[in-house]
Design an enzyme around this catalytic site. Sequence first.
Site, short mmCIF file in Angstrom:
data_model
loop_
_atom_site.label_atom_id
_atom_site.label_comp_id
_atom_site.label_asym_id
_atom_site.label_seq_id
_atom_site.Cartn_x
_atom_site.Cartn_y
_atom_site.Cartn_z
N ASP A 91 0.85 -1.18 0.00
CA ASP A 91 0.00 0.00 0.00
C ASP A 91 0.89 1.24 0.00
O ASP A 91 2.10 1.15 0.18
CB ASP A 91 -0.97 -0.01 1.17
CG ASP A 91 -0.27 0.01 2.52
OD1 ASP A 91 0.94 0.32 2.57
OD2 ASP A 91 -0.93 -0.29 3.53
N SER A 92 0.29 2.40 -0.19
CA SER A 92 1.09 3.61 -0.36
C SER A 92 1.54 4.22 0.95
O SER A 92 2.38 5.12 0.97
CB SER A 92 0.28 4.66 -1.13
OG SER A 92 -0.80 5.11 -0.33
N GLY A 93 0.96 3.76 2.06
CA GLY A 93 1.24 4.37 3.36
C GLY A 93 0.29 5.49 3.70
O GLY A 93 0.32 6.02 4.81
N GLN A 188 -11.96 7.22 -3.68
CA GLN A 188 -12.43 7.72 -2.39
C GLN A 188 -13.84 8.29 -2.56
O GLN A 188 -14.51 8.03 -3.54
CB GLN A 188 -11.45 8.76 -1.85
CG GLN A 188 -10.11 8.18 -1.41
CD GLN A 188 -10.21 7.32 -0.17
OE1 GLN A 188 -11.20 7.36 0.57
NE2 GLN A 188 -9.19 6.50 0.07
N GLY A 215 -11.26 4.00 1.80
CA GLY A 215 -12.11 4.80 2.67
C GLY A 215 -13.31 4.07 3.23
O GLY A 215 -14.27 4.70 3.69
N ASP A 265 -7.76 -7.44 1.77
CA ASP A 265 -6.71 -7.61 2.78
C ASP A 265 -7.28 -7.16 4.12
O ASP A 265 -8.21 -6.34 4.17
CB ASP A 265 -5.47 -6.77 2.45
CG ASP A 265 -5.66 -5.31 2.86
OD1 ASP A 265 -5.20 -4.93 3.95
OD2 ASP A 265 -6.29 -4.55 2.10
N CYS A 303 -12.42 -28.10 10.58
CA CYS A 303 -11.21 -27.62 9.92
C CYS A 303 -10.15 -28.72 9.90
O CYS A 303 -9.99 -29.46 10.88
CB CYS A 303 -10.67 -26.40 10.67
SG CYS A 303 -9.14 -25.71 10.00
N CYS A 305 -6.82 -28.05 9.20
CA CYS A 305 -5.49 -27.44 9.23
C CYS A 305 -4.58 -28.18 10.22
O CYS A 305 -5.03 -28.97 11.05
CB CYS A 305 -5.57 -25.96 9.59
SG CYS A 305 -5.84 -25.58 11.33
N CYS A 308 -5.69 -27.77 13.92
CA CYS A 308 -6.89 -28.51 14.33
C CYS A 308 -6.67 -30.02 14.30
O CYS A 308 -7.35 -30.77 15.02
CB CYS A 308 -8.06 -28.12 13.44
SG CYS A 308 -8.63 -26.42 13.74
N HIS A 334 -4.17 -20.97 12.22
CA HIS A 334 -5.54 -21.42 11.99
C HIS A 334 -6.40 -20.34 11.34
O HIS A 334 -7.13 -20.61 10.38
CB HIS A 334 -6.19 -21.85 13.30
CG HIS A 334 -7.67 -22.03 13.18
ND1 HIS A 334 -8.24 -23.16 12.63
CD2 HIS A 334 -8.70 -21.19 13.47
CE1 HIS A 334 -9.57 -23.02 12.59
NE2 HIS A 334 -9.87 -21.83 13.09
#
Length: 373
Positions: A91-93, A188, A215, A265, A303, A305, A308, A334
């Site tokens: 990301d741009s910060g 935005q 935003g 994200d 699950c 994984c 688990c 997990h």
Amino acid sequence: MSFKVLYECSKTGARIGELITAHGTVETPVFMPVGTQATVKTMTPEELIEIGAQIVLSNTYHLYLRPGHKLIEKAGGLHRFMNWPRPILTDSGGFQIFSLGNLREITDEGVTFRSHLDGSRHFITPEKAIEIQNSLGADIIMCFDECVPYTCEYEEVVSSVERTAKWAARCKEAHRFPERQLLFGIIQGGIFKDLRHRSTKQILSLDFPGYAIGGLSVGEPKNLMYQVLDYTIPMLPDDKPRYLMGVGSPDCLIEGVIRGIDMFDCVLQTRIARNGTVLTSSGKVVVRNARYSEDFSPLDPECDCYVCRNFTRAYIRHLFKTGEILGLRLTTYHNLYFTVRLMDKIKKAIKENNLAEFRDKFLQKYGYEEKEN
């Protein structure tokens, strides 16, 4: 480096796509684990690959402050520095800088801010944000934008929209490696429909290879976020990836995909894991609570994984109560696995044209009506 839609759900706006980058192909819709400081907290790169993470996100603001983008460039770029062979998005910060409140000052030229680490003074322009990301060498980089709080008045959001558009044009002009780094524009406009439309038209006119909706998830109710998506996404081109920034709870992932979002994200998965909270098919479980002290079942019986299959709630609670680092590692593993597998299930539902039905069953079992509203 390209994007194409492979499959579209006939009943919703959901789609499956293929995003080709310099470090590999990403199948969308995709959830990107957040590795703020060139590491996904408690996880090794090998573990991320093991759980099926296709791409991770790192943070320009934090890496600029330490260890510095020039040092990372000397190390051979961010991929080599953190030993991650797959795609990276930075990301741009902008969000972090604007979250500093009275520690920063915004002008049309850029942002002056004081480091949250040592109070040192810095000045970031759109050109500087791109220079940093060019040095880091991520596969996807973001324009420098102005993200305003949910509570902002209309005129403040107007100013943000106009500044974001001007900065986006400057970012595109400053970008040195468009052939190997995809630069995404950011839309935005707050919660105002006309401003979202204005921002979308402005950013689309610059013809970026991908578009992000920024935003949101900044304090507004979820139903309001969905309304913004409902009138913004139809304006976006079908042949380019759509990224909803900072959103990643299970319900929002499903609702976002239904509306046509391709990329997500969020720090939720790793943040709540460090507090002893895990995502399961039946809702959130706060495993450090006393009620689990003699619970010898897995975190999520549904699950498969590594966590688990091998550890119980009682054991993981014990790790948290004794301050053992392994507890944080297991809950993080997990939560990320659960989310990556949820995206796999969403893609399967898209192919079967029953994503809406999948959403209803998932949310009912998860208990969103009672727990989230």
